[in-house]
Enzyme design. Structure first.
Site, PDB file in Angstrom:
ATOM      1  NE  ARG A  84      16.807 -48.428 -14.830  1.00  0.00           N
ATOM      2  CZ  ARG A  84      16.350 -47.891 -13.692  1.00  0.00           C
ATOM      3  NH1 ARG A  84      15.067 -47.634 -13.530  1.00  0.00           N
ATOM      4  NH2 ARG A  84      17.190 -47.583 -12.736  1.00  0.00           N
ATOM      5  CG  HIS A 128      15.920 -50.166  -7.940  1.00  0.00           C
ATOM      6  ND1 HIS A 128      15.638 -49.713  -9.208  1.00  0.00           N
ATOM      7  CD2 HIS A 128      15.128 -49.450  -7.118  1.00  0.00           C
ATOM      8  CE1 HIS A 128      14.697 -48.772  -9.144  1.00  0.00           C
ATOM      9  NE2 HIS A 128      14.369 -48.595  -7.882  1.00  0.00           N
ATOM     10  CD  GLU A 173      15.714 -42.830  -7.983  1.00  0.00           C
ATOM     11  OE1 GLU A 173      15.304 -42.999  -6.827  1.00  0.00           O
ATOM     12  OE2 GLU A 173      14.986 -42.444  -8.914  1.00  0.00           O
ATOM     13  CG  ASN A 299      15.440 -42.873 -12.482  1.00  0.00           C
ATOM     14  OD1 ASN A 299      15.635 -43.294 -13.623  1.00  0.00           O
ATOM     15  ND2 ASN A 299      15.636 -43.623 -11.404  1.00  0.00           N
ATOM     16  CE1 TYR A 301       8.572 -41.698 -11.438  1.00  0.00           C
ATOM     17  CE2 TYR A 301      10.838 -41.355 -10.751  1.00  0.00           C
ATOM     18  CZ  TYR A 301       9.839 -42.196 -11.177  1.00  0.00           C
ATOM     19  OH  TYR A 301      10.084 -43.537 -11.339  1.00  0.00           O
ATOM     20  CD  GLU A 353      12.997 -45.369 -11.721  1.00  0.00           C
ATOM     21  OE1 GLU A 353      12.301 -44.673 -10.958  1.00  0.00           O
ATOM     22  OE2 GLU A 353      13.858 -46.170 -11.317  1.00  0.00           O
TER      23      GLU A 353
HETATM   24  C1  GCO Z   1      13.009 -44.543  -7.942  1.00  0.00           C
HETATM   25  C2  GCO Z   1      12.561 -45.724  -7.809  1.00  0.00           C
HETATM   26  C3  GCO Z   1      11.262 -46.306  -7.991  1.00  0.00           C
HETATM   27  C4  GCO Z   1      10.079 -45.620  -7.428  1.00  0.00           C
HETATM   28  C5  GCO Z   1       9.622 -44.502  -8.308  1.00  0.00           C
HETATM   29  C6  GCO Z   1       8.390 -43.805  -7.823  1.00  0.00           C
HETATM   30  O1  GCO Z   1      14.001 -44.854  -8.679  1.00  0.00           O
HETATM   31  O2  GCO Z   1      12.733 -43.623  -7.254  1.00  0.00           O
HETATM   32  O3  GCO Z   1      13.292 -46.308  -8.826  1.00  0.00           O
HETATM   33  O4  GCO Z   1      11.558 -47.484  -7.334  1.00  0.00           O
HETATM   34  O5  GCO Z   1       9.081 -46.534  -7.302  1.00  0.00           O
HETATM   35  O6  GCO Z   1      10.617 -43.549  -8.400  1.00  0.00           O
HETATM   36  O7  GCO Z   1       8.609 -43.211  -6.602  1.00  0.00           O
END
Ligand code: GCO
Length: 457
Positions: A84, A128, A173, A299, A301, A353
């Site tokens: 990707r 992006h 995002e 995405n 985290y 992600e």
């Molecule tokens: C995100 C971004 C990434 C960042 C990652 C870490 O989509 O937020 O795609 O570019 O680098 O999330 O913060």
């Protein structure tokens, strides 16, 4: 961690599940003005004193623009199904409108053909965050005129690449571009105006929906979708004020995007909260935004915890934290997937992600990043759990292939499974990359044995 600790994890996924790695153009390419490329709003933002933690910029980054072949070899060597990546709009149309840059289009064509030659599926993202700088002069995403320009850009890319790529994402995002770019101002273009931020979010969603319609009318065969950054939201305490804040923040992060995409309406509670700052919406916009998707990218985290007085700190939770200070909470991914599956009628979901920044040490050609490996493995397991409970999942992409330009954190935060020495540009697979490679070997072996079982050979 090695595979013997989670020996059957890969067997919990169907053979068509897509495994990948992810990057984005501004974070890795460098070469901001080479071969006719135009500057983006991030080139400009990096020049604002204090905007980037280490005062760095994207001028060189991972020098991927010249090292793309080596990087594709690396990607292929991991054994992933898909890569990707994103296209820099100002590389293919320097001013955002006007002339196209053939050399920029050629670069992405070579990149895509290079992936196909190596057996890696190209998963394209159109936006992006690196908007052509020239468009910012006329208001950027806050200006409705940017919407048809994005659609033109999407059509151009699809005309050149649409016959060879299985997947095209419009935006990555929108919440980040809207809120971090135009409300808190910590990301490009660095503005602080809530009404403008909400108008930006609306224009991003609108341009997404109109692009899908245009690409389909053009006969584009790729699967089309959008990528959202979503988190499960929790309140720091049971107090009524904290609980109300949780509902509002869930509304702003999750429902503000999911409701228009899947229910063709903005959430009433958030509209009421915004009052005068609510976006201007024209007749037909909401129908366009709700154009059916082929896939939804998520995405993930960490979770989000909020309190009414904004006093809550992630260090209070007792959970382990990444180098970004983000809680490591894989259960949150299962929770999130179950929740969106319950609340919306969804197409196949890709986790586009997931990964972590950790303070890596390069030692004798090795990086022992056990915490990252564990992070990735636990999140893959969290996806398997959601799948077991009926959530339609199609793939998983590690963020990121390479250590790269981590936006306002500059080069200080390393998300790669491959270490990059930014002085020499040397790439060194970390232990997490070796683990992923090993994991993918198991995936391929499992697929082969399933195929053999069905053919009865
Ligand atoms: C995100 C971004 C990434 C960042 C990652 C870490 O989509 O937020 O795609 O570019 O680098 O999330 O913060």
């Amino acid at each position: 961690m090695n595979m013997t600790e989670l020996p059957t994890l890969h067997e919990r996924f169907p053979p068509h599940f897509v495994w990948g790695v992810a990057t984005s153009s501004f974070q890795i390419e460098g070469a901001p003005e080479q071969d006719g490329k135009g500057l983006s709003i991030w080139d400009q933002f990096c020049r604002v004193p204090g905007a980037i933690a280490d005062a760095s910029n994207g001028d060189v980054a991972c020098a991927h623009y010249s090292r793309w072949q080596e990087d594709l070899d690396l990607i292929a060597s991991l054994g992933v199904d898909a890569y990707r990546f994103s296209i820099a709009w100002p590389r293919v149309r320097p001013g955002g409108s006007g002339a196209w840059n053939e050399k920029g289009l050629d670069f992405y064509e070579r990149l895509v053909d290079g992936m196909l030659a190596r057996g890696v599926k190209p998963y394209v993202t159109l936006n992006h965050w690196d908007l052509p700088l020239e468009l910012q002069a006329t208001g950027g995403w806050a200006n409705r005129d940017t919407v048809p320009l994005f659609v033109e850009y999407a059509r151009k890319v699809a005309t050149r690449l649409g016959d060879r790529v299985p997947s095209i994402t419009t935006h990555n995002e929108p919440w980040v571009m809207s809120v971090l770019g135009h409300e808190s101002g910590v990301f490009a273009p660095g503005l602080k105006n809530r009404a403008m931020a909400m108008q930006v979010a609306h224009h991003l969603l609108l341009s997404h929906g109109l692009s899908l319609q245009a690409l389909r009318a053009d006969g584009c065969q790729a699967d089309l979708g959008i990528v959202l950054n979503l988190s499960p939201m929790s309140a720091a305490t049971d107090s009524a004020a904290d609980q109300a804040k949780k509902v509002l923040e869930d509304g702003r992060l999750v429902r503000w995007y999911m409701d228009p995409l899947f229910k063709s309406a903005y959430p009433e509670d958030v509209l009421a909260y915004l009052g005068q700052d609510a976006p201007q919406v024209q007749a037909g916009d909401m129908q366009a935004i709700a154009t059916p998707l082929d896939f939804l990218g998520i995405n993930y985290y960490t979770r989000s915890v909020v309190s009414a007085d904004d006093s809550w700190k992630s260090s209070q939770s007792g959970l382990p934290l990444t180098d970004m200070g983000w809680e490591i909470y894989p259960e949150g991914l299962t929770e999130l997937l179950l929740r969106v599956h319950q609340d919306y009628e969804l197409p196949v979901i890709f986790v586009t992600e997931n990964g972590g920044a950790f303070p890596d040490v390069l030692d004798n050609g090795q990086v022992h990043d056990a915490a990252r490996t564990e992070y990735i493995a636990k999140h893959i397991e969290a996806i398997a759990q959601a799948m077991d409970q009926g959530v339609p999942l199609g793939g998983y992409m590690v963020w990121s292939l390479l250590d790269n330009f981590e936006w306002a954190s500059g080069y200080e935060k390393r998300f790669g499974i491959v270490h990059v020495d930014f002085a020499s540009q040397q790439r060194t697979p970390k232990d997490s990359a070796l683990w992923y490679q090993d994991y993918l070997r198991c995936v391929h072996a499992h697929r082969a044995s399933l195929a053999q079982a069905t053919t009865g050979a």
